[in-house]
Enzyme design. Structure first.
Site, mmCIF file in Angstrom:
data_model
loop_
_atom_site.group_PDB
_atom_site.id
_atom_site.type_symbol
_atom_site.label_atom_id
_atom_site.label_comp_id
_atom_site.label_asym_id
_atom_site.label_seq_id
_atom_site.Cartn_x
_atom_site.Cartn_y
_atom_site.Cartn_z
ATOM 1 N N ASP A 102 -1.580 6.735 6.189
ATOM 2 C CA ASP A 102 -2.651 5.834 5.787
ATOM 3 C C ASP A 102 -2.889 4.902 6.970
ATOM 4 O O ASP A 102 -2.066 4.045 7.273
ATOM 5 C CB ASP A 102 -2.212 5.043 4.546
ATOM 6 N N LYS A 108 -12.143 -1.759 7.264
ATOM 7 C CA LYS A 108 -11.397 -2.648 8.152
ATOM 8 C C LYS A 108 -11.831 -2.449 9.602
ATOM 9 O O LYS A 108 -12.271 -3.376 10.235
ATOM 10 C CB LYS A 108 -9.895 -2.418 8.010
ATOM 11 N N TRP A 110 0.836 -1.206 0.000
ATOM 12 C CA TRP A 110 0.000 0.000 0.000
ATOM 13 C C TRP A 110 0.867 1.251 0.000
ATOM 14 O O TRP A 110 0.523 2.242 -0.643
ATOM 15 C CB TRP A 110 -0.970 -0.009 1.175
HETATM 16 C C1 LIG Z 1 -7.194 -1.909 2.357
HETATM 17 C C2 LIG Z 1 -6.130 -0.884 2.346
HETATM 18 C C3 LIG Z 1 -6.054 0.086 1.337
HETATM 19 C C4 LIG Z 1 -6.981 0.105 0.139
HETATM 20 O O1 LIG Z 1 -8.198 0.637 0.491
HETATM 21 P P1 LIG Z 1 -9.349 0.915 -0.594
HETATM 22 O O2 LIG Z 1 -10.420 1.486 0.278
HETATM 23 O O3 LIG Z 1 -9.704 -0.408 -1.199
HETATM 24 O O4 LIG Z 1 -8.838 1.876 -1.588
HETATM 25 C C5 LIG Z 1 -5.069 1.044 1.445
HETATM 26 N N1 LIG Z 1 -4.196 1.058 2.469
HETATM 27 C C6 LIG Z 1 -4.238 0.127 3.452
HETATM 28 C C7 LIG Z 1 -3.240 0.190 4.561
HETATM 29 C C8 LIG Z 1 -5.212 -0.857 3.420
HETATM 30 O O5 LIG Z 1 -5.257 -1.782 4.394
#
Ligand SMILES: *Cc1c(COP(=O)(O)O)cnc(C)c1O
Length: 360
Positions: free
Chosen positions: A172, A196, A102
């Site tokens: 993030d 999540k 990511w």
């Molecule tokens: C799941 C995830 C993403 C992607 O998220 P989307 O909502 O599908 O764009 C980005 N960064 C992390 C750390 C994730 O766990």
């Protein structure tokens, strides 16, 4: 009713109590004679839902008043682009610390808008650890420093955050927001897809400090400017109303359990149950993450051979465990144990792991 042991990485388990609450008020939400999905997003009934979710998030994460809370769409993936669009340009450099796939995706988007330097990376060791804080190269003149606080795929998590010499720290936090207390004032901007730890997919939470907004690029499409959504209280266009409602219910659930401190204690205990099973297996199970970088949210592990892993996953599925296969990019096994995964599910997984080891 038979609820699965849900270890999905995202979308992931939601608290049973929240689902039941949503079910109970699905047809007639608070006396409106309709579901939340059918309310106008300009009505006072929806307004209350929207603002209640914001206030609860501010309370739970202790978000200072000079930070704005936004509910956007497009997932964390759109934030990979919105961050550099708003805060980077060809004459500026952003610093990306790479701790997993990511982070790389976020870095790739930034490269479209300006200069990018890599202030630290654990790619050489298949992202099995978080670089030591004193090894990071941060010069102090970057536009921002970007990190991924929890690496969903590799199962590593930052324990402490770097001192960025006054440069805005952008994180993030998609897979560990609200899993423990954090000092929001250390960050310029935090973003997280909801699916999540916060609720269903379709909502992305952004927490952004006021002074960053003043410096942002203005020559952007309206929907891609943070300032548009700040000015309109995230109601510039139709927001994902039902998702924001569920997010609010998840926040209220966390509040009722005692807030993020209480959730952190529960998360530590849950993770210990599974990591102990790995550590006490005499090498039958091996963990991917270095011990000091282990994630409390995603436990990644391997068995001796691919065949044994397949057998493990098949027998687990037959016993009602869902979502234990590792990400398609690295294979192996992964148990995602976000806030809403009950301690009993982790104990059941531990028991299964011990029994499987004894038989094999
Ligand atoms: C799941 C995830 C993403 C992607 O998220 P989307 O909502 O599908 O764009 C980005 N960064 C992390 C750390 C994730 O766990």
């Amino acid at each position: 009713m038979n609820r699965a042991y849900n270890f999905n990485a995202g979308p992931a388990a939601l608290p049973l109590a929240v689902l039941q609450e949503a079910q109970a008020e699905l047809l007639d939400f608070r006396g409106t004679g309709m579901s939340v999905m059918e309310l106008s997003h300009r009505s006072k009934d929806y307004d209350a839902v929207h603002n209640e979710a914001k206030e609860l998030l501010r309370k739970l994460l202790n978000i200072p008043s000079n930070y704005q809370i936004l509910f956007l769409q497009g997932g964390a993936s759109l934030q990979f682009a919105m961050v550099p669009m708003n805060f980077l340009s060809q004459d500026k450099t952003a610093n990306y610390i790479l701790t997993g796939s990511w982070s790389e995706k976020a870095r790739d988007e930034a490269e479209r808008f300006g200069q990018v330097k890599i202030g630290g990376s654990s790619k050489g060791e298949t992202y099995s650890y978080i670089p030591a804080l004193d090894s990071l190269e941060i010069s102090g003149d970057e536009a921002y420093v970007h990190i991924t606080s929890n690496n969903t795929i590799y199962g590593t998590q930052w324990r402490e955050f770097p001192d960025t010499k006054g440069v805005p720290l952008i994180a993030d936090m998609s897979s560990d927001i609200l899993s423990k207390p954090i000092d929001v004032s250390k960050f310029g901007l935090i973003y997280a897809g909801a699916q999540k730890n916060l609720g269903p997919s379709g909502v992305t939470v952004v927490i952004v400090r006021d002074d960053l907004l003043d410096q942002a690029e203005q020559d952007l499409p309206t929907m891609l400017k943070y300032s548009t959504h700040v000015k309109s209280n995230s109601l510039f266009n139709t927001p994902p109303t039902f998702g924001i409602y569920l997010l609010g219910r998840v926040l209220a659930w966390i509040d009722s359990l005692g807030g993020v401190k209480a959730i952190e204690e529960q998360n530590e205990a849950k993770a210990a149950v599974i990591y102990d099973a790995i550590d006490q297996s005499d090498g039958f199970y091996t963990d991917h993450a270095a011990k000091d970088s282990r994630s409390l949210m995603n436990v990644t592990f391997n068995l001796a051979t691919k065949e044994l892993e397949q057998k493990f996953l098949q027998e687990a599925a037959a016993q009602g465990f869902v979502g234990l296969a590792g990400h398609r990019s690295i294979g192996g096994c992964r148990a995602s144990i976000y806030n809403a995964v009950p301690p009993a599910a982790c104990e059941a997984l531990r028991d299964f792991m011990l029994a499987f080891k004894n038989k094999n």
